[in-house]
Design an enzyme around this catalytic site. Structure first.
Site, PDB file in Angstrom:
ATOM      1  N   ASP A  88       0.849  -1.199   0.000  1.00  9.74           N
ATOM      2  CA  ASP A  88       0.000   0.000   0.000  1.00  9.74           C
ATOM      3  C   ASP A  88       0.881   1.243   0.000  1.00  9.74           C
ATOM      4  O   ASP A  88       2.061   1.186   0.354  1.00  9.74           O
ATOM      5  CB  ASP A  88      -0.961   0.025   1.205  1.00  9.74           C
ATOM      6  N   GLU A 153       0.005  -0.917   5.871  1.00 16.26           N
ATOM      7  CA  GLU A 153       1.092  -0.367   6.683  1.00 16.26           C
ATOM      8  C   GLU A 153       0.933   1.134   6.856  1.00 16.26           C
ATOM      9  O   GLU A 153       1.145   1.679   7.939  1.00 16.26           O
ATOM     10  CB  GLU A 153       2.450  -0.670   6.030  1.00 16.26           C
TER      11      GLU A 153
HETATM   12  N1  BES Z   1       8.888   3.253   5.317  1.00 15.85           N
HETATM   13  C1  BES Z   1       8.197   3.967   6.326  1.00 15.85           C
HETATM   14  C2  BES Z   1       8.872   3.935   7.681  1.00 15.85           C
HETATM   15  C3  BES Z   1      10.153   4.725   7.736  1.00 15.85           C
HETATM   16  C4  BES Z   1      10.154   6.060   7.409  1.00 15.85           C
HETATM   17  C5  BES Z   1      11.282   4.128   8.145  1.00 15.85           C
HETATM   18  C6  BES Z   1      11.321   6.780   7.475  1.00 15.85           C
HETATM   19  C7  BES Z   1      12.455   4.838   8.221  1.00 15.85           C
HETATM   20  C8  BES Z   1      12.480   6.173   7.874  1.00 15.85           C
HETATM   21  C9  BES Z   1       6.820   3.408   6.518  1.00 15.85           C
HETATM   22  O1  BES Z   1       6.205   2.994   5.338  1.00 15.85           O
HETATM   23  C10 BES Z   1       5.955   4.507   7.091  1.00 15.85           C
HETATM   24  O2  BES Z   1       5.873   5.559   6.544  1.00 15.85           O
HETATM   25  N2  BES Z   1       5.305   4.243   8.196  1.00 15.85           N
HETATM   26  C11 BES Z   1       4.379   5.129   8.771  1.00 15.85           C
HETATM   27  C12 BES Z   1       3.632   4.330   9.800  1.00 15.85           C
HETATM   28  C13 BES Z   1       2.477   5.044  10.436  1.00 15.85           C
HETATM   29  C14 BES Z   1       1.416   5.368   9.439  1.00 15.85           C
HETATM   30  C15 BES Z   1       1.912   4.176  11.515  1.00 15.85           C
HETATM   31  C16 BES Z   1       5.080   6.314   9.388  1.00 15.85           C
HETATM   32  O3  BES Z   1       6.173   6.181   9.956  1.00 15.85           O
HETATM   33  O4  BES Z   1       4.534   7.408   9.294  1.00 15.85           O
HETATM   34 ZN    ZN Z   2       5.478   5.108   4.392  1.00 19.88          ZN
END
Ligand code: BES
Ligand code: ZN
Length: 456
Positions: A88, A153
């Site tokens: 997603d 996610e």
């Molecule tokens: N890939 C990201 C997580 C991430 C961002 C890891 C920057 C390392 C550096 C992941 O897909 C993401 O964006 N997660 C969301 C989760 C939230 C919606 C619960 C986030 O971190 O905002």
């Molecule tokens: Zn993300």
């Protein structure tokens, strides 16, 4: 050049074409109008996994978006890796700021632009292409692999936990592998050993039963917009510290050795700040920029609305003001424990004449794995082979909600080997994945499978 590396080199261009096909499907998990696209994306990747030779490929329905599962268990006696990723993507808005449309992947200057290019379809495809290379060159994988690719996610992984618990026995493994994080620079591979958690809330402040004339009523009844601003302003003090009572009680004290390691990591602070486009740095007093985004929690307004925001002016006293406020949490803060404290504090801060309501939109605990775990050695060897340079260990400021769940369901060492870059415009217009990261990442993953087979 060994046959595996040669295969990866020879098929680079088609790998990008295969990724593009997945990027054309707008699998925006947050938007109900893309529900069908999201399912279609899961089916598309499932089809690809079958073509690669993975077995038991299933698109498993959940109460939300489907989970994609596949496996290949043809390496008896070798370790089993559980690979996690997400298909997603975040909403592409604001659309007018994209140089080329978000779901028409476009190559420019060695970079592939599209929503999901790096987060996370591109990183999922590094694994698919590494699988392909092993299958084609060696007739199978060097390890056993179970693949879980979810579709929620970006909205908090609400329905994944149930899937993992229900299938816990089938999902047994020796190590968890995830590629959804970043490198420390275009030539600097990194292994991530910790992520921040999140507590995402919405504050709604109501006052008068309907909008009022600001001349007739202004000054005599409380204005919810002013009240909301007062509440938000009070949530942090002048040193950038969050004022919610007990907020820092469980924050991990970073051992001096680790602080030293962070200080010595080749983090390019100037480049990072330039990338942000902000006029200058800002943050909690007493901490470096890198510490502020890794070992310290935050509180940020992600959006707010109230009153008249159209063109020109309208003299109105709004009846409602609302804000989305999220907190990034660090080990060992607990979002479930913090929400009621936050809620009570916001209500206490609300001035007389208004009512404040606080909603818990979603949350995820922080994550920390042992950076010295022997299983990570395999990843270090793979990265050193692919980049001719040792990897650095680092903490990330973002969140991957399932990591804390895996901690409970599996309790395994986790390899977070990601290839994003600071200028990837993740969650923003013009998201991209540099081809050097994509191909270097694919090579790293192909080597990782070999190194895991070789043992810790
Ligand atoms: N890939 C990201 C997580 C991430 C961002 C890891 C920057 C390392 C550096 C992941 O897909 C993401 O964006 N997660 C969301 C989760 C939230 C919606 C619960 C986030 O971190 O905002
Ligand atoms: Zn993300």
């Amino acid at each position: 050049m060994d046959p595996l590396t040669r295969y990866l080199e020879t098929h680079r261009e088609r790998f990008v074409e295969d990724l593009k096909a997945a990027l054309r499907i707008p699998s925006v998990s947050a938007q109900p109008e893309h529900r069908e696209d999201t399912r279609r994306c899961a089916e598309h990747i499932a089809g690809h996994l079958r073509e690669l030779g993975m077995t038991r490929v299933e698109v498993v329905p959940t109460a939300g978006h489907p989970v994609l599962y596949g496996e290949w268990l043809g390496a008896p006696g070798k370790p089993t890796a559980l690979l996690y990723g997400h298909y997603d993507v975040q909403p592409p808005d604001p659309l007018e700021l994209w140089r080329t449309p978000p779901f028409e992947p476009t190559l420019r200057d060695g970079k592939l632009f599209a929503r999901g290019a790096v987060d996370d379809k591109g990183q999922v495809y590094m694994h698919l292409k590494a699988i392909e290379a092993h299958m084609q060159v060696n007739g199978g994988l060097p390890i056993n692999l179970k693949v879980v690719i979810e579709g929620e996610e970006e909205v908090g992984s609400e329905h994944l936990e149930r899937f993992l618990r229900e299938r816990r026995a089938e999902l047994d493994a020796d190590v968890i592998v995830v590629s959804d994080t970043a490198m420390l620079g275009p030539d600097q591979p990194a292994l991530c050993y910790g992520l921040r958690g999140i507590l995402y809330t919405q504050i709604e402040v109501t006052g008068p039963a309907q909008d009022l004339h600001s001349g007739h009523f202004g000054g005599a009844v409380a204005n919810p917009a002013n009240a909301l601003c007062a509440i938000i302003a009070a949530l942090r003090d002048g040193d950038g510290r969050i004022t919610v009572p007990g907020f820092y009680d469980k924050v991990r004290t970073v051992p001096p050795g680790e602080r030293e390691m962070l200080r010595n990591s080749p983090f390019d602070e100037a480049a990072y700040l330039r990338e942000s486009g902000s006029p200058g740095p800002w943050g909690e007093r007493g901490y470096s920029t890198l510490e502020r985004i890794t070992v310290r929690p935050t509180l940020d307004v992600n959006g707010m609305w109230s009153g008249y925001i159209g063109e020109g002016s309208k003299t109105v006293l709004p009846s409602l003001a609302a804000a989305k406020v999220s907190m990034r949490l660090v080990p060992h803060q607990d979002p479930v424990e913090l929400f009621p404290r936050f809620e009570a504090y916001v209500k206490k801060l609300a001035p007389p004449g208004v009512t404040a309501k606080v909603l818990d939109l979603h949350s995820a605990p922080p994550f920390l794995t042992d950076p010295a775990h022997p299983m990570l050695e395999a990843a270090r060897r793979a990265l050193a082979r692919a980049w001719s340079k040792p990897a650095v260990m680092m903490l990330e400021g973002g969140s991957i909600p399932v990591m804390a769940t895996f901690e409970q369901t599996h309790g395994l060492p986790s390899i977070l080997m990601g290839f994003g870059l600071d200028d990837d415009q993740v969650h923003a217009p013009n998201e991209k994945f540099s081809l050097s990261s994509f191909h270097g990442g694919t090579r790293s993953v192909a080597y990782l499978y070999e190194e895991l087979a070789r043992g810790a």
